[in-house]
Scaffold this motif. Structure first.
Motif, short mmCIF file in Angstrom:
data_model
loop_
_atom_site.label_atom_id
_atom_site.label_comp_id
_atom_site.label_asym_id
_atom_site.label_seq_id
_atom_site.Cartn_x
_atom_site.Cartn_y
_atom_site.Cartn_z
N SER A 69 0.81 -1.22 0.00
CA SER A 69 0.00 0.00 0.00
C SER A 69 0.84 1.27 0.00
O SER A 69 0.32 2.36 -0.24
N LYS A 70 2.14 1.12 0.28
CA LYS A 70 3.06 2.26 0.31
C LYS A 70 2.57 3.38 1.25
O LYS A 70 2.70 4.56 0.95
N GLY A 71 1.99 2.96 2.36
CA GLY A 71 1.55 3.92 3.36
C GLY A 71 0.28 4.66 3.04
O GLY A 71 -0.15 5.53 3.79
N ASN A 72 -0.39 4.31 1.95
CA ASN A 72 -1.64 4.96 1.57
C ASN A 72 -2.79 4.32 2.33
O ASN A 72 -3.10 3.15 2.10
N ARG A 96 -6.06 4.53 2.17
CA ARG A 96 -7.17 4.03 1.36
C ARG A 96 -6.79 2.74 0.65
O ARG A 96 -7.58 1.80 0.58
N ARG A 97 -5.56 2.70 0.15
CA ARG A 97 -5.11 1.47 -0.51
C ARG A 97 -4.98 0.34 0.50
O ARG A 97 -5.34 -0.80 0.20
N LEU A 98 -4.50 0.64 1.69
CA LEU A 98 -4.39 -0.38 2.73
C LEU A 98 -5.77 -0.92 3.11
O LEU A 98 -5.96 -2.14 3.27
N ALA A 99 -6.74 -0.03 3.23
CA ALA A 99 -8.10 -0.46 3.57
C ALA A 99 -8.69 -1.33 2.45
O ALA A 99 -9.36 -2.33 2.72
N GLY A 100 -8.42 -0.96 1.20
CA GLY A 100 -8.90 -1.76 0.09
C GLY A 100 -8.29 -3.15 0.07
O GLY A 100 -8.98 -4.14 -0.20
N LEU A 101 -6.98 -3.23 0.34
CA LEU A 101 -6.32 -4.53 0.42
C LEU A 101 -6.92 -5.40 1.51
O LEU A 101 -7.20 -6.58 1.31
N ALA A 102 -7.12 -4.79 2.68
CA ALA A 102 -7.67 -5.54 3.80
C ALA A 102 -9.08 -6.04 3.50
O ALA A 102 -9.43 -7.18 3.83
N TRP A 103 -9.88 -5.20 2.84
CA TRP A 103 -11.25 -5.60 2.51
C TRP A 103 -11.26 -6.74 1.51
O TRP A 103 -11.93 -7.75 1.70
N ARG A 104 -10.51 -6.59 0.43
CA ARG A 104 -10.61 -7.58 -0.66
C ARG A 104 -9.87 -8.87 -0.36
O ARG A 104 -10.35 -9.96 -0.68
N PHE A 105 -8.71 -8.77 0.27
CA PHE A 105 -7.87 -9.95 0.41
C PHE A 105 -7.87 -10.55 1.81
O PHE A 105 -7.24 -11.60 2.02
N LEU A 106 -8.53 -9.92 2.75
CA LEU A 106 -8.61 -10.48 4.11
C LEU A 106 -10.06 -10.63 4.56
O LEU A 106 -10.54 -11.74 4.79
N TYR A 107 -10.77 -9.51 4.67
CA TYR A 107 -12.11 -9.56 5.25
C TYR A 107 -13.06 -10.42 4.41
O TYR A 107 -13.74 -11.30 4.94
N GLN A 108 -13.11 -10.16 3.11
CA GLN A 108 -14.04 -10.92 2.27
C GLN A 108 -13.70 -12.41 2.20
O GLN A 108 -14.56 -13.25 2.46
N PRO A 109 -12.46 -12.80 1.89
CA PRO A 109 -12.18 -14.24 1.81
C PRO A 109 -12.32 -14.95 3.16
O PRO A 109 -12.88 -16.04 3.23
N LEU A 110 -11.80 -14.34 4.23
CA LEU A 110 -11.82 -15.00 5.53
C LEU A 110 -13.21 -14.98 6.16
O LEU A 110 -13.53 -15.85 6.98
#
Length: 552
Positions: A366-369, A371-385
């Motif tokens: 996310s390079k410290g961004n 919004r990008r960090l939140a998007g990563l967490a939503w798509r690749f952690l919260y939704q799959p898990l």
């Protein structure tokens, strides 16, 4: 462009000799028809006790394999192939297609005979073959509800599923899978560099096999898939045409986070490799895409998903043919094999309790961004898990069916039954996700490949979909794809070692294929509507009402 068509009658009095195009074996008591290409011929010739210097045709090799292994022959073959074997003594017909779905055999069974062909259009042209459309299959296709790998758009016609042999006789049929991906298989090598070296060797072999006996061109872009093909092909050829589609000048294109023009990346690649002859080709603004669309559908006797993308690539394909190419290579399947991004491995880090590594990777990606960090967490952690959450409203965004048609075929229940989720929520199991995606795509690939070969008049293949390379890429550790915030780490290291410029090897953006699609579709809207109404007027009223419902 090879293929075969045949007819077999199971009652003894009905068949005199072998169908046309079959190679006789076993003193003429059996015969083999073959279409496609066999790879790793050295291993196969050794297994068949042939001289290392022998150079039999692929059909002759397939025939020897049948003589040696009988109905088990397909599991010993590697490549893009379709196979038919008639065992005359016991009146049995074997049909088989390769594991990646590049080739298949279509068939129709009557009371005492089977008609079959590697081309659906040729099968439909045979006398007696019914053309009744399977409208439930059409609905499944529009909703991307894949699951019956033997089904076609025609109710009475079946195809051989990828990696499967079908044995037919007067008593019925028996289907046996000779290949399945193993989600538990693991490959561990000594060093990180060993993975790169092995991947490069497999890529080189895949490209070399597809260049054997062919004059090739690459339909390429500025992405990693195309760069991998280029560096491998140049190791086996003196000069390679690299043909790139670019947008039609003057048409509006969407604003996107990626890029719409491949020129800077392809020019950088061509500057680094002078034997790569790059050309940029835009669609002809005078071309009427409506008859072209119908020609594409007619060529394969089946609809083609994203047909406008195929037509957008017409200029590079026709240029390849004009240059004398007999075959073109594409980067298809790369996103699930060599150029896998590794992001779907993030849930595994969470489940393994490797939270520090997970936090570090996400911070670097996310390079410290925020919004990008939140998007990563939503798509690749919260939704799959959190598990798959099937939402029926997602159907409307994912397919071309109107709400009434969705209810008419109870599409929500059909999707649940096959385990398909229209929300496309990612599985927490990275390998399972990739295998499911590969199998889903390979099941519908034969229809598309047949359409392209017939429509374009030139062969095509996907080295990144080579079975050896795909199985290797599925089995190696996930950290070979994602390390220190760098996605697609395996492919990037391979390209760096080959001397590919950083502009290409380190590019994190995605190219936008056919960015001016809406303008082209809008241009074709009126003639398409006229063609649809003319077609509907020729159909019986009941069929028209059903089809209109399915079209929305």
């Amino acid at each position: 462009m090879n293929g075969f068509t045949g007819e077999i009658t199971f009652v003894r009095a009905g068949t005199a000799g072998l169908p046309a195009g079959f190679l006789p074996i076993q003193a003429g008591r059996a015969g083999v028809a073959f279409a496609g290409r066999l790879d790793d011929r050295l291993t196969l010739t050794s297994a068949l006790d042939l001289s290392p210097g022998a150079a039999p045709t692929d059909m002759a090799l397939a025939a020897r394999a049948v003589e040696r292994w009988g109905v088990d022959a397909p599991r010993h073959l590697l490549g893009d192939f379709a196979l038919a074997v008639w065992f005359g003594d016991d009146r049995r017909l074997l049909l088989a297609g390769d594991p990646m779905g590049m080739r298949t055999v279509y068939s129709w069974r009557g009371a005492d005979r089977v008609l079959f062909s590697t081309n659906l259009r040729d099968l439909l042209a045979m006398p007696g073959v019914p053309r009744v459309v399977d409208e439930v299959f059409v609905a499944d296709h529009l909703a991307m509800n894949y699951g019956d790998d033997a089904a076609t758009f025609y109710r009475d016609i079946r195809k051989v599923p990828p990696g499967t042999s079908v044995l037919l006789s007067a008593q019925g049929s028996d289907s046996q899978a000779f290949h399945r991906f193993d989600p538990e298989r693991r490959i561990r090598l000594a060093t990180d560099q060993d993975y790169v070296d092995h991947a490069r060797d497999l890529l080189d072999q895949a490209v070399a096999d597809r260049m054997r006996g062919e004059k090739i061109a690459i339909l390429g872009s500025g992405g990693l898939d195309s760069a991998c093909l280029a560096v491998a092909a140049l190791r086996h050829g003196s000069a390679i045409p690299f043909l790139t589609a670019v947008p039609e000048p003057g048409l509006p294109t969407p604003r996107t986070v990626g890029y719409i023009d491949e020129r800077p990346y392809v020019e950088a690649l061509a500057a680094a490799f002078p034997k790569l002859h790059a050309e940029f080709l835009a669609p002809d603004p005078e071309t009427d895409w409506t008859p072209e669309s119908w020609s594409l559908m007619s060529a394969g006797a089946t609809p083609y998903r994203m047909a406008t993308h195929v037509l957008w690539l017409n200029a590079p394909v026709r240029r390849a043919a004009a240059l004398g190419a007999t075959h073109y290579l594409t980067g298809a399947v790369g996103n699930h094999s060599l150029t896998w991004d590794g992001l779907r491995g993030l849930p595994s880090l969470f489940r393994q309790g490797r939270w520090l590594r997970l936090a570090r990777e996400m911070a670097l990606i996310s390079k410290g961004n925020p919004r990008r960090l939140a998007g990563l967490a939503w798509r690749f952690l919260y939704q799959p898990l959190g598990g798959q959450r099937f939402r029926e409203q997602d159907l409307l965004a994912a397919c071309g069916l109107a709400p009434a048609a969705l209810r008419q075929v109870d599409m929500a229940a059909r999707l649940r039954q096959r385990g398909n989720d229209p929300a496309f929520i990612l599985s927490p199991d990275s390998r399972g996700f990739r295998i499911a995606a590969i199998c889903r795509n390979r099941a519908r690939r034969p229809d598309g490949m047949n359409s392209l070969r017939s429509f374009q008049g030139i062969g095509n293949s996907a080295p990144l979909g080579d079975l050896r390379l795909v199985e290797f890429c599925l089995a190696i550790p996930e950290d070979q794809y994602l390390r220190d915030g760098t996605t697609r780490w395996l492919a990037r290291r391979l390209l760096r070692a080959a001397g590919v410029p950083a502009l290409v090897s380190e590019n994190r953006q995605r190219g936008y294929q056919h960015p001016e699609w809406f303008a082209h579709l809008n241009r074709a809207r009126r003639p398409c509507r006229g063609s649809w109404h003319a077609c509907a007027a020729r159909r019986p009223p009941a069929a028209c009402s059903t089809s209109t419902g399915l079209s929305g």
